[in-house]
Design a protein around this motif. Structure first.
Motif, PDB file in Angstrom:
ATOM      1  N   HIS A  48       4.699   2.964  -5.795  1.00 60.35           N
ATOM      2  CA  HIS A  48       5.593   4.024  -6.245  1.00 60.35           C
ATOM      3  C   HIS A  48       4.870   4.982  -7.199  1.00 60.35           C
ATOM      4  CE1 HIS A  48       9.159   1.164  -5.324  1.00 60.35           C
ATOM      5  NE2 HIS A  48       8.914   1.972  -4.300  1.00 60.35           N
ATOM      6  N   TYR A  49       3.958   4.425  -7.978  1.00 58.56           N
ATOM      7  CA  TYR A  49       3.189   5.271  -8.889  1.00 58.56           C
ATOM      8  C   TYR A  49       2.179   6.142  -8.136  1.00 58.56           C
ATOM      9  CZ  TYR A  49       4.877   2.731 -13.018  1.00 58.56           C
ATOM     10  OH  TYR A  49       5.658   2.202 -14.010  1.00 58.56           O
ATOM     11  N   LEU A  50       1.632   5.601  -7.051  1.00 56.76           N
ATOM     12  CA  LEU A  50       0.538   6.281  -6.350  1.00 56.76           C
ATOM     13  C   LEU A  50       0.932   6.816  -4.978  1.00 56.76           C
ATOM     14  CD1 LEU A  50      -2.250   3.648  -7.162  1.00 56.76           C
ATOM     15  CD2 LEU A  50      -1.781   5.778  -8.390  1.00 56.76           C
ATOM     16  N   ASN A  51       2.228   6.898  -4.695  1.00 61.81           N
ATOM     17  CA  ASN A  51       2.645   7.259  -3.332  1.00 61.81           C
ATOM     18  C   ASN A  51       2.222   8.659  -2.921  1.00 61.81           C
ATOM     19  OD1 ASN A  51       4.364   8.636  -5.016  1.00 61.81           O
ATOM     20  ND2 ASN A  51       6.215   8.209  -3.828  1.00 61.81           N
ATOM     21  N   CYS A  52       1.919   9.503  -3.866  1.00 62.51           N
ATOM     22  CA  CYS A  52       1.517  10.870  -3.530  1.00 62.51           C
ATOM     23  C   CYS A  52       0.011  11.003  -3.337  1.00 62.51           C
ATOM     24  CB  CYS A  52       1.963  11.843  -4.630  1.00 62.51           C
ATOM     25  SG  CYS A  52       3.752  11.938  -4.805  1.00 62.51           S
ATOM     26  N   THR A  53      -0.737  10.028  -3.796  1.00 59.35           N
ATOM     27  CA  THR A  53      -2.198  10.143  -3.749  1.00 59.35           C
ATOM     28  C   THR A  53      -2.881   9.094  -2.875  1.00 59.35           C
ATOM     29  OG1 THR A  53      -2.339   8.791  -5.755  1.00 59.35           O
ATOM     30  CG2 THR A  53      -2.281  11.191  -6.040  1.00 59.35           C
ATOM     31  N   VAL A  54      -2.209   7.972  -2.652  1.00 58.17           N
ATOM     32  CA  VAL A  54      -2.814   6.883  -1.877  1.00 58.17           C
ATOM     33  C   VAL A  54      -1.855   6.453  -0.774  1.00 58.17           C
ATOM     34  CG1 VAL A  54      -3.746   4.538  -1.957  1.00 58.17           C
ATOM     35  CG2 VAL A  54      -4.090   6.090  -3.897  1.00 58.17           C
ATOM     36  N   SER A  55      -2.397   6.245   0.409  1.00 55.80           N
ATOM     37  CA  SER A  55      -1.585   5.780   1.533  1.00 55.80           C
ATOM     38  C   SER A  55      -1.694   4.266   1.650  1.00 55.80           C
ATOM     39  CB  SER A  55      -2.066   6.453   2.831  1.00 55.80           C
ATOM     40  OG  SER A  55      -1.323   5.984   3.929  1.00 55.80           O
ATOM     41  N   PHE A  56      -0.549   3.576   1.504  1.00 51.56           N
ATOM     42  CA  PHE A  56      -0.526   2.121   1.567  1.00 51.56           C
ATOM     43  C   PHE A  56      -0.099   1.676   2.969  1.00 51.56           C
ATOM     44  CE2 PHE A  56      -0.372   2.791  -2.932  1.00 51.56           C
ATOM     45  CZ  PHE A  56      -0.960   1.675  -3.498  1.00 51.56           C
ATOM     46  N   PRO A  57      -0.733   0.606   3.505  1.00 53.14           N
ATOM     47  CA  PRO A  57      -0.290   0.062   4.800  1.00 53.14           C
ATOM     48  C   PRO A  57       1.156  -0.407   4.728  1.00 53.14           C
ATOM     49  CG  PRO A  57      -2.401  -0.892   4.112  1.00 53.14           C
ATOM     50  CD  PRO A  57      -1.870  -0.132   2.944  1.00 53.14           C
ATOM     51  N   LYS A  58       1.901  -0.231   5.806  1.00 51.92           N
ATOM     52  CA  LYS A  58       3.316  -0.596   5.823  1.00 51.92           C
ATOM     53  C   LYS A  58       3.559  -2.072   5.511  1.00 51.92           C
ATOM     54  CE  LYS A  58       5.059   3.088   8.819  1.00 51.92           C
ATOM     55  NZ  LYS A  58       5.777   3.398  10.084  1.00 51.92           N
ATOM     56  N   PRO A  59       2.744  -3.016   6.071  1.00 55.55           N
ATOM     57  CA  PRO A  59       2.967  -4.434   5.722  1.00 55.55           C
ATOM     58  C   PRO A  59       2.829  -4.694   4.220  1.00 55.55           C
ATOM     59  CG  PRO A  59       1.558  -4.255   7.637  1.00 55.55           C
ATOM     60  CD  PRO A  59       1.688  -2.878   7.093  1.00 55.55           C
ATOM     61  N   LEU A  60       1.860  -4.007   3.571  1.00 58.12           N
ATOM     62  CA  LEU A  60       1.673  -4.195   2.131  1.00 58.12           C
ATOM     63  C   LEU A  60       2.863  -3.652   1.355  1.00 58.12           C
ATOM     64  CD1 LEU A  60      -0.037  -4.986  -0.297  1.00 58.12           C
ATOM     65  CD2 LEU A  60      -1.185  -2.758  -0.152  1.00 58.12           C
ATOM     66  N   VAL A  61       3.365  -2.494   1.762  1.00 55.27           N
ATOM     67  CA  VAL A  61       4.535  -1.906   1.102  1.00 55.27           C
ATOM     68  C   VAL A  61       5.748  -2.832   1.258  1.00 55.27           C
ATOM     69  CG1 VAL A  61       6.176   0.007   1.147  1.00 55.27           C
ATOM     70  CG2 VAL A  61       3.721   0.464   1.364  1.00 55.27           C
ATOM     71  N   ALA A  62       5.924  -3.395   2.460  1.00 50.95           N
ATOM     72  CA  ALA A  62       7.045  -4.310   2.697  1.00 50.95           C
ATOM     73  C   ALA A  62       6.930  -5.554   1.814  1.00 50.95           C
ATOM     74  CB  ALA A  62       7.083  -4.705   4.171  1.00 50.95           C
ATOM     75  N   ALA A  63       5.689  -6.077   1.701  1.00 47.75           N
ATOM     76  CA  ALA A  63       5.475  -7.262   0.866  1.00 47.75           C
ATOM     77  C   ALA A  63       5.745  -6.951  -0.605  1.00 47.75           C
ATOM     78  CB  ALA A  63       4.045  -7.773   1.045  1.00 47.75           C
ATOM     79  N   LEU A  64       5.281  -5.781  -1.066  1.00 45.80           N
ATOM     80  CA  LEU A  64       5.517  -5.387  -2.456  1.00 45.80           C
ATOM     81  C   LEU A  64       7.008  -5.208  -2.742  1.00 45.80           C
ATOM     82  CD1 LEU A  64       2.604  -2.822  -3.019  1.00 45.80           C
ATOM     83  CD2 LEU A  64       2.850  -5.058  -4.104  1.00 45.80           C
ATOM     84  N   ASN A  65       7.737  -4.657  -1.779  1.00 47.06           N
ATOM     85  CA  ASN A  65       9.186  -4.470  -1.956  1.00 47.06           C
ATOM     86  C   ASN A  65       9.914  -5.805  -2.085  1.00 47.06           C
ATOM     87  OD1 ASN A  65       9.164  -1.664  -1.966  1.00 47.06           O
ATOM     88  ND2 ASN A  65       9.371  -1.511   0.254  1.00 47.06           N
TER      89      ASN A  65
END
Length: 341
Positions: free
Chosen positions: A106-123
């Motif tokens: 959420h802090y870096l969503n404008c500058t870094v692209s995170f893989p969808k599985p990683l985003v799902a795991a973080l959520n």
């Protein structure tokens, strides 16, 4: 529905900001006001986070952090209100890191692209940590209820547990569940209406915003506990002569039954006349006092510290050591050694 949502958002945020300012004025009076200010400001941050001004401003990171920390401040508020032995320590900052670290995308969503599985795991981690703080808050409120002697706090506890927990539960559903926009708007309206009503209730209850707020009104005298000499004498006989505090697992309900008196009368006596907030602290005063007599007596070495603890009504050595250290600033073993010639 969307327009109503925006109106409630603005009204709730304004009222929360106003509440924070009022709390700051009284911050020296009680420890839990710091947690109250933090919680109020964090909810304020949550409400304004998605506004265009914040999203395009340099303060976005600050507002985002405040929004993320709502569950931690809720937990701290619960601890500071209901746990009479709670103290703020530097280690508490660790829990803020535990809550904020999974939000890195959420802090870096404008500058870094995170893989969808990683985003799902973080959520998933985010929801688990947030719910953990909520459940921990409710656990504190429930755990300390049996020993609470303050009647107003006992009544407030139920409101705190039910309404606030439901409110945060709705918030987590709004944030976590992929809802259609109409359903999400309805939940947000419910959420923001609850925030607005709870904040208004808090202001009316604590700051006296009554009809006389805008004109001079003769203040009503506060009710002062007049005392109950007969009941106090009965209690002192049980404590000083019959050593009722030695009874293992003694509760205020059980003591009230022994005295054949209503529990609320006994609670009011111990709190209003003897000035104790916590029933365990009340018992510990007598238990530690007798422990000191045993540990400094001529036959002090005939009993182990564990035996003394059991004889005084403790179910294990840990609570005895903790209570002794809180009152005497030393351990029972160290106290015994200090009494030796």
């Amino acid at each position: 529905m969307h327009e109503l949502n925006v109106i409630l958002q603005i009204a709730s945020a304004t009222l929360l900001a106003f509440t924070s300012l009022l709390l700051v004025r009284h911050v020296k009076q009680a420890l839990h006001l710091w947690a109250g200010i933090g919680f109020t400001l964090s909810v304020f941050c949550y409400l304004i986070l998605e506004t265009t001004f914040v999203q395009e401003s340099f303060i976005r990171v600050i507002i985002l952090t405040g929004s993320i920390c709502v569950p931690v401040f809720f937990w701290l508020l619960s601890k500071s209100i209901f746990d009479d032995h709670f103290r703020f320590t530097p280690s508490i900052l660790l829990w803020f890191f535990v809550q904020t670290i999974p939000h890195v995308h959420h802090y870096l969503n404008c500058t870094v692209s995170f893989p969808k599985p990683l985003v799902a795991a973080l959520n998933i981690v985010i929801q688990i940590t947030s719910l953990s703080f909520v459940f921990a808050s409710i656990y504190v409120a429930l755990k300390t209820k049996p020993v609470d002697l303050i009647e107003t706090r006992l009544r407030f506890r139920n409101t705190f547990i039910i309404i606030t927990a439901v409110l945060i539960g709705i918030t987590l559903i709004v944030e976590a569940t992929p809802l259609i926009q109409q359903s999400k708007d309805i939940l947000q309206v419910l959420q923001r209406s609850s925030i607005l009503l709870l904040t208004t209730y808090f202001l009316l209850s604590n700051f006296g915003f009554q009809p006389g707020f805008f004109f001079r009104e003769i203040p009503k005298p506060k009710t002062v506990y007049a005392g109950d000499p007969i009941l106090e004498e009965q209690l002192m006989i049980l404590l000083n002569e019959k050593k009722i505090y030695r009874k293992e697992g003694l509760t205020i309900k059980e003591l009230a039954e022994i005295m054949n008196v209503q529990e609320h009368r006994l609670r009011r006596l111990i709190n209003g006349q003897l000035d104790f907030k916590n029933f365990n602290d009340f018992l510990n005063q007598y238990r530690v006092l007798e422990a000191c007599e045993i540990l400094s007596g001529p036959l002090q070495n005939q009993k182990t510290v564990l035996e003394i603890a059991y004889n005084l009504g403790y179910q294990s050595i840990g609570p005895f050591n903790k209570a002794f250290k809180e009152q005497k600033n030393t351990t029972p073993t160290a106290f015994r050694k200090a009494q030796q010639p």
